[in-house]
Design a protein around this motif. Structure first.
Motif, PDB file in Angstrom:
ATOM      1  N   PHE B 416       0.769  -1.175   0.036  1.00  0.00           N
ATOM      2  CA  PHE B 416      -0.111  -0.135   0.142  1.00  0.00           C
ATOM      3  C   PHE B 416       0.970   1.221   0.216  1.00  0.00           C
ATOM      4  O   PHE B 416       1.295   1.712   1.036  1.00  0.00           O
ATOM      5  N   SER B 417       1.182   1.713  -1.183  1.00  0.00           N
ATOM      6  CA  SER B 417       2.393   2.625  -1.196  1.00  0.00           C
ATOM      7  C   SER B 417       2.080   3.971  -0.812  1.00  0.00           C
ATOM      8  O   SER B 417       2.895   4.737  -0.469  1.00  0.00           O
ATOM      9  N   ASP B 418       0.601   4.295  -0.725  1.00  0.00           N
ATOM     10  CA  ASP B 418       0.289   5.577  -0.345  1.00  0.00           C
ATOM     11  C   ASP B 418       0.177   5.770   1.162  1.00  0.00           C
ATOM     12  O   ASP B 418      -0.389   6.764   1.613  1.00  0.00           O
ATOM     13  N   GLY B 419       0.066   4.598   1.901  1.00  0.00           N
ATOM     14  CA  GLY B 419       0.028   4.521   3.377  1.00  0.00           C
ATOM     15  C   GLY B 419      -0.955   3.735   3.830  1.00  0.00           C
ATOM     16  O   GLY B 419      -1.955   3.139   3.144  1.00  0.00           O
ATOM     17  N   ILE B 420      -0.966   3.577   5.283  1.00  0.00           N
ATOM     18  CA  ILE B 420      -1.998   2.782   5.879  1.00  0.00           C
ATOM     19  C   ILE B 420      -2.230   3.504   7.322  1.00  0.00           C
ATOM     20  O   ILE B 420      -1.406   4.226   7.930  1.00  0.00           O
ATOM     21  N   VAL B 421      -3.429   3.472   7.570  1.00  0.00           N
ATOM     22  CA  VAL B 421      -4.084   4.365   8.745  1.00  0.00           C
ATOM     23  C   VAL B 421      -4.770   3.113   9.629  1.00  0.00           C
ATOM     24  O   VAL B 421      -5.698   2.463   9.089  1.00  0.00           O
ATOM     25  N   TRP B 422      -4.461   3.086  10.809  1.00  0.00           N
ATOM     26  CA  TRP B 422      -5.075   2.319  11.711  1.00  0.00           C
ATOM     27  C   TRP B 422      -5.872   2.912  12.666  1.00  0.00           C
ATOM     28  O   TRP B 422      -5.458   3.885  13.397  1.00  0.00           O
ATOM     29  N   VAL B 423      -7.254   2.607  12.873  1.00  0.00           N
ATOM     30  CA  VAL B 423      -8.047   3.131  13.507  1.00  0.00           C
ATOM     31  C   VAL B 423      -8.748   2.235  14.539  1.00  0.00           C
ATOM     32  O   VAL B 423      -9.333   1.521  14.314  1.00  0.00           O
ATOM     33  N   GLN B 424      -8.626   2.594  15.869  1.00  0.00           N
ATOM     34  CA  GLN B 424      -9.184   1.703  16.878  1.00  0.00           C
ATOM     35  C   GLN B 424     -10.282   2.460  17.174  1.00  0.00           C
ATOM     36  O   GLN B 424     -10.478   3.560  17.612  1.00  0.00           O
ATOM     37  N   VAL B 425     -11.213   1.645  16.768  1.00  0.00           N
ATOM     38  CA  VAL B 425     -12.905   1.998  17.053  1.00  0.00           C
ATOM     39  C   VAL B 425     -13.361   1.878  18.373  1.00  0.00           C
ATOM     40  O   VAL B 425     -13.090   1.114  19.043  1.00  0.00           O
TER      41      VAL B 425
END
Lengths: 429, 693
Positions: B416-425
């Motif tokens: 995922f070359s444009d990045g990764i976002v992790w959201v803890q719901v």
């Protein structure tokens, strides 16, 4: 080439805090809640900037309005909330007229209920609102009123002074701007974070006035302070200003030999800025630095390095969708490929791309710059063609004709006329 | 009182006394038994008190301390009590396993002491509650936020080390150790050439070959992978094992500028010679032995190269720094007597070391260093995510869904070359929070309309992870998110991954969505995890009986979370009690987690139970200062809750695990009045502290 700074994404800790705040406000803003509304108002006011900076203006507005409803209109917090609501409305598309009205109503309330600190802050906020609408004179009047009210509040007065300085820089009144920044600097002394944050504009004004030594001294102090305070982006931008000073010194040097040490130092500083920016979430500023670096390397005739940096900067601007800066980088790259390989056709391609982008975003300044550079390249090409066989001249005339048509299309008749003259000259041979 | 506790062996008293003096001079409060125990105090009780009240524990590493039962107990206590542990290296020694995942600070020689002491002080001063005036840190190491931002031209100003890590189960830790070595090595000698370390992703033979051809700056290749009989195990594009023979590697190394090849592992002397003869590299080194020896060797090897010495001199200097027992694992062959690397001219040299993990920008992605097994679900996850815009990982609580998602990112995040976002719901999560995280990742203004964001995402490769999506509390927000997902281009590069223990109406049935149901681990994987934890928790003696071990494995139902919890119980309450608990729990596996929470909750003292019940009044995580405002005895409660895993800690943030929250809500719901009281306490604390943020 301008830069903007995006706020960093909320950290997990900040997001958790925000969620806790939401939970509490959701419960305690209900009509039946018996919680002291002044406490809730304070809590919302304290977190307003965090919420606005993170794109939650609509949600914030809801909290601000709901808590204000719980307060008596004569309560000073009611007025503070009014100002905060106005600031928040200013951040929401289409709600700005309401913001203007609310600013005026609330400032009128303060006239009947003088509270110097809150009123002073309100004038600063209204000043900013007016700047967003390009009403600079009115904004300056608001800041002036703020200063009168904030005589016993140096931190807030420093904000008003530095914002006035910025307006003056925008108007090209650099001496007056410096005087404002000096006052702001003195008022905020002791607060390292505030002083370094105003340095960028302060130093820019000093440079315009030619006060390089003073600017350099301030930058040295600022770089040290920002290191101590952990303000990494501020530090990188100050170092970039330092590189700019060395670049200017190089440009003012009479000859290449005496310019060289200045260019070397500017390059070294920019390399360091690149390293400092790599861990930061700010691609736009980094791309600008790569562009500046490529320009200096071009001047130093380090063409391979320059091309690598310029291409990377272009790639980053493209990724960000920043057409304005992409247009500028295309001009620099166009010039470089001609200097590096003598490849005028490739240079022209970059310049046409720049014209197209600048036209698309309506950036007249860059459009004219691209046209000027394109004209110079065509002149070089036409001069060469004069001594070359007819077939080559015909090819050049075709290219001139294409450029002329484009320049007319972009509304640049004077540059188009220059092309036409060159074509006539070549056709006559 | 808030202080630092020093855990050490008496045999190193001279060194420790100096260290304590230096920390105190930096304004830090240090609890040191030699000065802090008053005449008449009972020695052991005083130490226990000193340790309990400490905020951070500095562990002095030496062969003596690593053999000391006291030090081992102190480290274990600190780990369970949620204290900051900072190991400092005095003399090389085999570390306790629970210290191996923590970066240590090298204070082992006069050269490194002054530089690294400042680093140690800076870390301690950042810890809330420890006093001290901030000092200027030494030249920082630059950790690259996004690998695409790094200019190859910039690397020519460095002594450039490129690393290739294909260690499927320990890749993260291997990377961290090497990055630590390079960072320290750059700073050991004043005026040294700064080092740059870049990691190649994916660790495939093709990637290595392309890199070597296109990167003119790399001078050292540091190879970390499994090696068997001179065959190197790298990966293919799908993440499966791929073999690289000595001949293949030598052929690849014929292109490019690499002069020295460092191999972490064992290669035969004949293999090393073959690499030397058939490639253009001039020196081949193998480094083996313990992780401590590897790291120490690495630091001094690279530090010596950074001052312009030959590869042979660097090798010898580094060899002198490690214990004589380990030296036979470190071999060098070279084409001639003095292999010198190329250095940029003095005026072109960079100052700060650069570390590039070879990844796109990652936002809030958690790291799980002890991932074991689950290779098949990982591959399946990758395949399913390739052809669907949304993938939901289902499974019972504790089965390891978040663990799997985080490992997927650490192994395949480069896709995922444009990045990764992790959201803890959490129950308060808004769809706008998620959109804003995406806007910020892509560096778009926060005012960018949603439609424009969606357009940008169509052309980008972004992974959005929504962890514990079942926690979502606001239905309208959930619908907004589901609509957003359904508008994502199924053929585009942006993907959404969710973890949940149940289907989520509106979100699970988004068109084109796929799912993966995670079940218990394979028995062999479960056994490997248990073995690792036995060593980590120092329970070898308790599990010496094969029958006990077998019984234990079977009763954990091969559930990773339960394995970890049962092992923790074994440490706290003994193996017998842990087995009894398991017996009760696994009688009904459908309510495993809930029952476990109940058992642990009942073991808490009444005031801590009450404290936990109050904490459910907060919607999301919190820091120590906030809970201090709710209960002045919070420190002891937090310690107990973390021990029982009824609370989790990540950096400074404490969170209640979702199942614990569910258990509390069902069994001990807060009354409106109780919730009000907590709200008031928090509001007052925040207002006094000047804001929630």
């Amino acid at each position: 080439m301008g830069t903007t700074t995006n706020p960093s994404a909320l950290t997990r800790e900040q997001q958790a805090t925000l969620n806790n705040l939401r939970g509490i406000l959701g419960r305690q803003l209900r009509p039946a809640s018996k919680t002291d509304p002044t406490l809730l108002a304070e809590l919302i006011l304290q977190n307003a900037v965090l919420m606005r900076e993170n794109g939650l203006a609509n949600e914030l507005l809801d909290y601000l309005q709901r808590v204000r409803e719980k307060l008596d209109a004569e309560n000073p917090l009611y007025a503070r909330l009014g100002i905060e609501i106005a600031v928040t409305l200013d951040a929401i598309d289409g709600r700005q007229p309401e913001a203007g009205e609310l600013f005026q109503t609330t400032l009128a309330w303060y006239q009947a209920h003088p509270i110097s600190l809150a009123e002073g802050q309100a004038h600063i906020a209204y000043g900013r609102f007016l700047i967003h609408r390009s009403r600079l004179q009115e904004a300056m009047a608001q800041y002036q009123q703020a200063l009168e009210l904030l005589q016993d509040h140096p931190v807030e007065a420093a904000i008003a002074q530095s914002e006035m300085g910025r307006v003056l820089v925008g108007q090209g009144k650099f001496s007056e701007a410096v005087s404002r920044f000096e006052k702001a600097y003195a008022l905020s002394s002791g607060d390292g974070k505030s002083t370094v944050r105003l340095l960028n504009d302060f130093v820019a004004a000093l440079i315009e006035l030619g006060e390089m030594e003073r600017a350099e001294k301030l930058l040295i102090e600022g770089i040290e302070t920002s290191t101590q305070q952990g303000l990494w982006l501020v530090r990188a931008n100050l170092r970039r200003q330092m590189a700019y000073i060395y670049h200017l010194r190089a440009e003012k040097s009479g000859d290449v030999a005496s310019a060289q040490p200045y260019l070397d130092e500017a390059e070294r500083l920019l390399q360091q800025v690149v390293a400092e920016m790599l861990p930061l979430q700010n691609t736009l500023d980094l791309a600008v630095v790569y562009h500046d670096l490529g320009r200096i390397e071009t001047q130093q005739r380090q063409f391979t390095e320059a091309e690598a940096h310029l291409r990377l900067s272009l790639e980053l601007f493209q990724r960000l969708g920043n057409l304005r800066n992409e247009a500028v980088a295309e001009i620099t790259l166009g010039t470089l490929v001609v200097l590096k390989n003598g490849d005028i056709a490739a240079g022209n391609e970059h310049l046409h791309r720049s014209l197209q982008l600048a036209d698309k975003v309506g950036d007249g300044f860059t459009l004219r710059q691209a046209a000027e550079t394109l004209t110079r390249l065509h002149q070089l090409q036409a001069n060469r063609a004069k001594t070359q066989p007819r077939e080559i001249r015909i090819q050049v005339i075709d290219q001139l004709s294409f450029s002329r048509a484009k320049l007319v299309e972009y509304g640049l008749p004077e540059a188009a006329q220059v092309m036409a003259s060159m074509m006539t000259e070549l056709e006559a041979l | 009182m808030s202080h630092i506790f020093v855990s050490y062996s008496r045999r190193n008293l001279t060194f420790v006394t100096q260290l304590v003096k230096d920390l105190q001079q930096a304004g830090l409060a240090v609890w040191f038994d030699q000065i802090s125990i008053q005449p008449g105090d009972i020695w052991e009780a005083a130490i226990e008190k000193g340790l309990k009240e400490a905020i951070a524990v500095v562990v002095v590493i030496s062969p003596d301390s690593m053999a000391s039962e006291y030090v081992r107990k102190e480290v274990n206590f600190a780990q369970e009590s949620d204290q900051l542990i900072l190991p400092v290296l005095y003399q090389p020694a085999q570390l306790f396993l629970n210290l191996q995942t923590i970066q240590w600070v090298d204070l082992s020689s006069e050269t490194v002491y002054p530089i690294n002491l400042q680093k140690l002080i800076a870390v301690l001063q950042r810890e809330p509650g420890l006093s001290g005036n901030p000092t200027t840190p030494p030249e920082e190491t630059v950790a690259v936020d996004d690998t695409r931002k790094l200019s190859p031209t910039l690397l020519q100003r460095y002594l450039h080390v490129v690393t290739f890590i294909a260690e499927q189960t320990a890749g993260y830790m291997a990377w961290r150790r090497l990055a630590g070595s390079i960072s320290t090595a750059s700073q050991l000698h004043r005026g040294a050439q700064a080092l740059a370390l870049t990691r190649l992703n994916p660790p495939t033979g093709d990637r290595l070959a392309v890199f070597l051809v296109t990167s003119p700056s790399a001078q050292i290749l540091h190879l970390i992978c499994r090696i068997e009989k001179d065959v190197f195990f790298v990966e293919d594009e799908q993440g499966q094992d791929a073999e690289l023979s000595i001949e293949d590697l030598a052929r690849t190394l014929r292109s490019g500028s690499v002069k020295a090849l460092v191999i972490q592992g064992y290669v035969s002397m004949a293999g090393m010679q073959k690499l030397l003869e058939q490639s253009s590299v001039q020196a081949v080194l193998t480094i083996g032995a313990s992780e401590v020896a590897q790291q120490l060797f690495g630091e001094h090897f690279y530090a010596t190269l950074a001052i312009g010495k030959t590869v042979q001199e660097a090798y010898q200097t580094a060899l002198d720094r490690i214990g004589p027992d380990d030296t036979h694992d470190f071999q060098l062959v070279a084409k001639h007597d003095a292999v010198v690397l190329d250095y940029p001219s003095v005026e072109k040299r960079a100052v700060q070391p650069i570390i590039d993990p070879g990844l796109p920008p990652l936002r809030n992605v958690p790291i799980n260093p002890d991932f074991v097994g689950q290779g098949q679900p990982l591959l399946e996850l990758g395949e399913k995510l390739n052809d669907s815009r949304q993938l939901m990982i289902y499974g019972l609580s504790g089965i390891g869904k978040s663990w799997l998602a985080s490992e997927f990112i650490s192994r395949y995040g480069w896709r995922f070359s444009d990045g990764i976002v992790w959201v803890q719901v959490s129950e308060q999560t808004r769809a706008e929070d998620i959109f804003n995280q995406l806007r910020l990742l892509l560096e778009l203004p926060l005012s960018t309309p949603l439609a424009d964001l969606e357009n940008v995402l169509r052309q980008r490769r972004v992974l959005l992870v929504l962890d514990q999506a079942n926690d979502w509390g606001i239905g309208t927000e959930l619908t907004e998110l589901a609509q957003f997902v359904s508008r994502l281009d199924p053929l585009g590069g942006t993907r959404v991954m969710l973890t949940s223990w149940e289907t989520i109406t509106g979100l699970s049935d988004v068109s084109g969505a796929r799912d993966l149901t995670l079940v218990e681990m394979q028995p062999a994987d479960a056994e490997a995890l248990i073995q690792k934890l036995i060593v980590d928790h120092d329970l070898a003696a308790e599990f010496a009986d094969e029958q006990v071990r077998r019984q234990f494995i079977e009763k954990t139902a091969f559930t990773p979370w339960l394995i970890k919890e049962a092992m923790r119980s074994a440490r706290l309450d003994g193996v017998e009690a842990a087995l009894e608990d398991l017996e009760t729990l696994t009688a009904d596996t459908t309510r495993l987690f809930e029952r476990h929470v109940g058992v642990q909750y009942q073991k808490l003292p009444a005031p801590t139970q009450a404290f936990l019940r109050q904490l459910q009044g907060l919607s999301d995580g919190f820091d120590r200062q906030l809970v201090q405002a709710i209960d002045s005895q919070s420190r002891e409660h937090l310690r107990q809750l973390i021990q029982r895993q009824l609370l989790r800690r990540e950096d400074r943030l404490y969170t209640i695990p979702p199942t614990v929250r569910l258990y509390l809500r069902q069994r001990y719901p807060l009354s409106e009045a109780e919730q009000d009281t907590i709200d008031q306490q928090v509001i007052r604390y925040w207002v006094q502290a000047g804001g929630a943020s």
